[in-house]
Motif scaffolding. Structure first.
Motif, PDB file in Angstrom:
ATOM      1  N   LYS A 180       5.827   3.904   1.866  1.00 12.17           N
ATOM      2  CA  LYS A 180       6.446   4.983   2.644  1.00 12.17           C
ATOM      3  C   LYS A 180       7.346   4.418   3.734  1.00 12.17           C
ATOM      4  O   LYS A 180       8.461   4.918   3.951  1.00 12.17           O
ATOM      5  N   HIS A 196       1.123   3.361   2.252  1.00 10.86           N
ATOM      6  CA  HIS A 196       1.695   3.412   3.599  1.00 10.86           C
ATOM      7  C   HIS A 196       2.892   2.464   3.709  1.00 10.86           C
ATOM      8  O   HIS A 196       3.925   2.809   4.291  1.00 10.86           O
ATOM      9  N   ASP A 197       2.747   1.253   3.170  1.00 15.63           N
ATOM     10  CA  ASP A 197       3.848   0.293   3.205  1.00 15.63           C
ATOM     11  C   ASP A 197       5.051   0.805   2.417  1.00 15.63           C
ATOM     12  O   ASP A 197       6.203   0.641   2.837  1.00 15.63           O
ATOM     13  N   SER A 220       0.862  -1.177   0.000  1.00 16.63           N
ATOM     14  CA  SER A 220       0.000   0.000   0.000  1.00 16.63           C
ATOM     15  C   SER A 220       0.899   1.228   0.000  1.00 16.63           C
ATOM     16  O   SER A 220       2.103   1.127   0.257  1.00 16.63           O
TER      17      SER A 220
END
Length: 305
Positions: free
Chosen positions: A157, A154-155, A152
Motif C-alpha cells: 500500500k 501494508h508495504d 506485506s
C-alpha cells in the motif's frame, strides 16, 4: 509506452492495468488503488474492457486487474490491448507488473492450498514456472515493476501510494529505508549506503535490546567521530542530486541505509538524514525494514546491528 515517472496529463483519463503472476498480489493492489480513489475492476475479460472504455462517464482514474485467469487472456491479446490503448488520445496508460520470486509464490500457494490455474492437477511450482516464462514479454514492456516478494500488504500500500496517490505534494517524494545486510539487499532502492563502519551499539549489553529510535542508541552512534561527517556528506549529496532527478521527471527516489541487523546504526542514520531533507523542504517518508522484529522475541543474532 509513456514514461511512468512523469505525471500524467490531467486532461486525460488515467488508466492503470495491473498484471503479473498469480499470487503476486494483483487483487490486493487493485483494492489498494480503489482506496486511493480509482474505479477498480478485477478480472474483467479484455474484450469487455474495450467496450467499457468506450462508454460515457469515464472521468475517474481506473485500475484494471488482468492475469491468466481472465477468460480471454493471452500475452498477444494483452499486448494488442495495450497498443490499442496507447493509440487513444483520451487515455493516460500505465502498465504495472507485480513480480514475485518463485519460492515465495510456492509458499503462498502452499499456505492457501490453492491450485495453480494453469495446471490445476500438477504441483504449483509447475504452473508458476510456466506462468513466469509466459509473462516475461509483458514484464519487459511494463512501465512499473514492483517486486512483492518481501512486501506485506501494508508495504505494498505504501509503495502504490508513492506512485498513485493524488494527495502527495508536487515535489518529488523521497523514501529512506533502513535495512539488514543479513537479510539481503532491499528491492527497488535507487541507491544504498553502508553504515557498518560506525560504532556498534550491539556490543553494549544495555543498548543491545534497544533500537535506533531510542535516544540512548542515537547518542552512542552519534559519538562516533565519523558520524557527523558521513551523514552530512550523504545529505549534501542528496540535496545536490534531488533537484536534478526532479528536473528529469523522476517522481520518487528510494535510498537505503544498511547495517548488520537493521536495528541500530542504519536506523539512526536514516532518521538523521530524513530530518535534514525534510528541513530542506523535501517530502520524506521513512521505512525501517526490521522494525517488526524489534523486541518481539528476536534471537541474539537477530538483534545484532
Amino acid at each position: 509506452m509513456q514514461d511512468s515517472q512523469h505525471q500524467t496529463d490531467t486532461t486525460m483519463q488515467r488508466l492503470v492495468i495491473i498484471t503479473g503472476p498469480s499470487g503476486a498480489g494483483r487483487s490486493t493492489a487493485t483494492q489498494i488503488l480503489e482506496d486511493l480513489g480509482f474505479e477498480a475492476i478485477d478480472n474483467i475479460p479484455m474484450s469487455m474492457l474495450r467496450r467499457l472504455l468506450d462508454a460515457p462517464g469515464g472521468d475517474r482514474p481506473m485500475a484494471v486487474g488482468v492475469d491468466i485467469r481472465n477468460r480471454d487472456f493471452s500475452v498477444e491479446g494483452l499486448q494488442d490491448l495495450v497498443e490499442w490503448l496507447e493509440a487513444r488520445d483520451d487515455l493516460a496508460l500505465q502498465l504495472m507488473f507485480l513480480d514475485c520470486s518463485e519460492d515465495v509464490l510456492v509458499r503462498r500457494y502452499s499456505e492457501t492450498r490453492r491450485r495453480h490455474p494453469l495446471v490445476p492437477d500438477a504441483p504449483a511450482i509447475t504452473g508458476i514456472e510456466q506462468e513466469i516464462g509466459l509473462l516475461a514479454p509483458i514484464r519487459a514492456q511494463a512501465d512499473i515493476v514492483i517486486d512483492t516478494s518481501e512486501l506485506s500488504p501494508h508495504d505494498l500500500k505504501a509503495a502504490l501510494a508513492e506512485w498513485f496517490s493524488d494527495d502527495r505534494a508536487s515535489t518529488m517524494g523521497v523514501t529512506l529505508h533502513s535495512f539488514s545486510y543479513k537479510r539481503g539487499l532491499p528491492k527497488g532502492v535507487d541507491m544504498m549506503f553502508d553504515c557498518r563502519f560506525l560504532h556498534n551499539p550491539h556490543w553494549d549489553p544495555a543498548l543491545r535490546p534497544l533500537n535506533g529510535l531510542e535516544k540512548a542508541v542515537q547518542a552512542h552512534v552519534e559519538q562516533d567521530p565519523r558520524f557527523a561527517g558521513f551523514t552530512g556528506q550523504v545529505q549534501a549529496l542528496l540535496l545536490d542530486l534531488l533537484p536534478a532527478f526532479r528536473k528529469e521527471g523522476k517522481a520518487h527516489l528510494s535510498v537505503g541505509f544498511g547495517c548488520t541487523g537493521g536495528q541500530h546504526r542504519s536506523v539512526v542514520v536514516t532518521e538523521t538524514v530524513a530530518r535534514g531533507l525534510a528541513e530542506a523542504g523535501w517530502q520524506v517518508s521513512i521505512r525501517h525494514g526490521e522494525q517488526d522484529r524489534w523486541g518481539r522475541g528476536a534471537t541474539k543474532r537477530d538483534r545484532q546491528a
